[in-house]
Design a protein around this motif. Structure first.
Motif, mmCIF file in Angstrom:
data_model
loop_
_atom_site.group_PDB
_atom_site.id
_atom_site.type_symbol
_atom_site.label_atom_id
_atom_site.label_comp_id
_atom_site.label_asym_id
_atom_site.label_seq_id
_atom_site.Cartn_x
_atom_site.Cartn_y
_atom_site.Cartn_z
ATOM 1 N N THR A 84 0.865 -1.136 -0.114
ATOM 2 C CA THR A 84 -0.256 -0.002 0.009
ATOM 3 C C THR A 84 0.727 1.252 -0.070
ATOM 4 O O THR A 84 2.112 1.174 0.204
ATOM 5 N N GLU A 85 0.140 2.476 -0.491
ATOM 6 C CA GLU A 85 0.969 3.729 -0.122
ATOM 7 C C GLU A 85 1.666 4.018 0.861
ATOM 8 O O GLU A 85 2.662 4.400 1.046
ATOM 9 N N LYS A 86 0.710 3.715 1.927
ATOM 10 C CA LYS A 86 1.284 4.006 3.461
ATOM 11 C C LYS A 86 2.611 3.033 3.694
ATOM 12 O O LYS A 86 3.549 3.679 4.178
ATOM 13 N N PHE A 87 2.652 2.056 3.161
ATOM 14 C CA PHE A 87 3.891 1.420 3.462
ATOM 15 C C PHE A 87 5.027 1.901 2.407
ATOM 16 O O PHE A 87 6.277 2.047 2.765
ATOM 17 N N SER A 88 4.634 1.969 1.073
ATOM 18 C CA SER A 88 5.585 2.220 0.086
ATOM 19 C C SER A 88 6.377 3.792 0.399
ATOM 20 O O SER A 88 7.446 3.757 0.041
ATOM 21 N N LYS A 89 5.474 4.599 1.020
ATOM 22 C CA LYS A 89 6.154 5.904 1.360
ATOM 23 C C LYS A 89 6.986 5.880 2.596
ATOM 24 O O LYS A 89 7.702 6.885 2.988
ATOM 25 N N LYS A 90 7.217 4.655 3.305
ATOM 26 C CA LYS A 90 7.818 4.827 4.678
ATOM 27 C C LYS A 90 9.302 5.200 4.293
ATOM 28 O O LYS A 90 10.192 5.686 5.007
#
Ligand code: EPZ
Length: 417
Positions: A84-90
């Protein structure tokens, strides 16, 4: 909010032990999902990037067990799901999951955060490599879907010797049908460390560390044990600190060959170095000569050390220059160096430094990881107190930086405000 507070001007002596390389670790952890069994990696640095990548593994239902500086990764029950975007952006280096998931499942769906503070940092070369292997890339805004019926070995020429693209293509190619050649590959030691890890699982990669890497696809990757190489950029940062404050400072667990370009530049300006097999002892000197550094791909002068090195050049007698050739916006530390009293000016991709200048403590900001490191270097040198905000950038890449510096006599603390 966390801030770092440094009371500068202290003489630093004793030993600092270098941790595992961040820029190897952030590739090794995604690469570990390629094993069909289990991978154990030791000398993993306890930095926030490691934590972020382990969160992504767990979101993919990969079994992860961490004990101090080692990690056991078992992907046998992982699910091939979208990151997800939340994890990709970490963290930016999450893009290594693209190559690893493509290599394992012939499909990867994730979001890519795009540019960051030091530059646009596109991934066109990564995607070009995936397409050459037979994958179709669909991009809707910052969501990427990369999938292939079959991955077939290909000859890939990189327009830029990109570290990330070299590693990501390697990850996608290890199980492809046939042989892949990467030409104009990047030669950084972290690439060799990732290739060694994959070969320890049974991959067939030759030429890592040269500009031509050959990958013969295999069907199965077995369990393996691997060790992360020491972090050459962390080592370089502390050696530069030693050149400014060491009386003397011993930097242990170093591979000197990995920082040849830095060590020869330090000797050129008159830094007193003792270079051992796996350590460097460095003492501050009364005066240094000016010089010019120009960043380049490995084995040239590393772009990740130009910001800390600039602080050292503020103490050289005369005019020095730093030319940045890799990233287009890697001078955001300069206004803060000025704030501390340095005589530094930027024109296009060149910083001009007139030294020596007396640095006096002030309130500064970490704009990116290595700019933050340069603020720590400057704060340790400056008279008085320096506070640094946005220190999350620094904690991403320097394991136990407060403990390591305090252990050799620095007065540095992290405060919650
Ligand atoms: C890696 O970044 C490092 N990061 C960087 O370290 C390091 O500065 C850089 O290599 C250069 O050594 C990690 O390993 C996680 P590149 P990467 O691909 O892979 C352009 C730090 O402080 N490019 O070699 O992103 C790119 O914009 C970090 O630890 C394309 O145009 O670097 C840059 O100008 C910062 N298209 C140049 O190539 C692409 O598809 C080199 O980038 C890929 C890159």
């Amino acid at each position: 909010m966390k801030i770092m507070e440094i009371s500068g001007g202290k003489e630093l002596s004793g030993t600092i032990r270098i941790s595992g390389a961040k820029n190897a670790t952030v590739a090794l952890i995604p690469a570990a999902i390629l094993t069909d069994e289990e991978a154990t990696i030791c000398n993993i640095p306890e930095i926030t990037d490691t934590d972020a990548l382990c969160d992504i593994l767990k979101a993919l239902n990969v079994k992860v067990s961490r004990a101090s500086e080692s990690i056991v990764i078992n992907p046998q029950e992982m699910q091939d799901i979208e990151i997800t975007e939340k994890f990709s952006k970490k963290l930016r280096a999450s893009y290594y999951f693209m190559g690893a998931l493509l290599g394992k499942y012939k499909k990867a769906v994730m979001y890519f955060p795009g540019g960051c503070s030091i530059g646009a940092r596109p991934i066109d070369l990564h995607l070009k490599g995936f397409e050459a292997l037979g994958a179709k890339v669909t991009n809707e805004k910052n969501k990427y879907i990369v999938e292939a019926e079959e991955l077939k070995g290909a000859n890939i020429y990189l327009d830029i010797a990109s570290v990330g693209a070299t590693i990501n293509i390697m990850l996608a190619a290890v199980k492809a049908k046939g042989t892949t050649i990467i030409d104009n590959a990047a030669k950084e030691p972290e690439i060799v460390n990732v290739a060694t890890f994959l070969n320890n699982m049974g991959a067939k990669i030759t030429g890592a560390g040269t500009s031509t890497i050959k990958i013969e696809g295999v069907d199965y990757l077995h369990r393996c044990f691997h060790e992360v190489i020491p972090d050459r950029i962390e080592a370089g940062t502390y050696i530069i600190i030693g050149a400014l404050c060491g009386t003397p400072l011993k930097i242990d667990n170093v591979i000197p060959e990995h920082i040849d370009s830095l060590l020869s530049k330090l000797e050129e300006i008159g830094v007193d170095l003792e270079i051992g097999a796996d350590y460097v002892i460095v003492s501050k000197a009364n005066s240094y000569k000016p010089t010019t550094i120009k960043t380049a791909v490995y084995p040239g002068f590393p772009t990740d050390l130009q910001q800390p090195f600039t602080v050292l050049l503020t103490q050289s007698n005369g005019k020095s220059k730093v030319v940045e050739t890799i990233f287009e916006n890697r001078f955001m530390h300069i206004p803060y160096l000025k704030e501390l009293g340095a005589d530094v000016t930027v024109k296009n991709q060149t910083v001009t430094i007139i030294g020596p200048s007396t640095l006096k403590g002030s309130n500064v900001v970490a704009t990116d990881l290595r700019a933050g490191a340069s603020m720590v270097v400057a704060g340790l040198l400056a008279e008085g107190t320096t506070t640094i905000t946005n220190i999350e950038h620094i904690l991403r890449g320097y394991e136990q930086i407060v403990e390591k510096l305090t252990g050799v006599g620095a007065k540095i603390t992290i405060k919650e405000i």
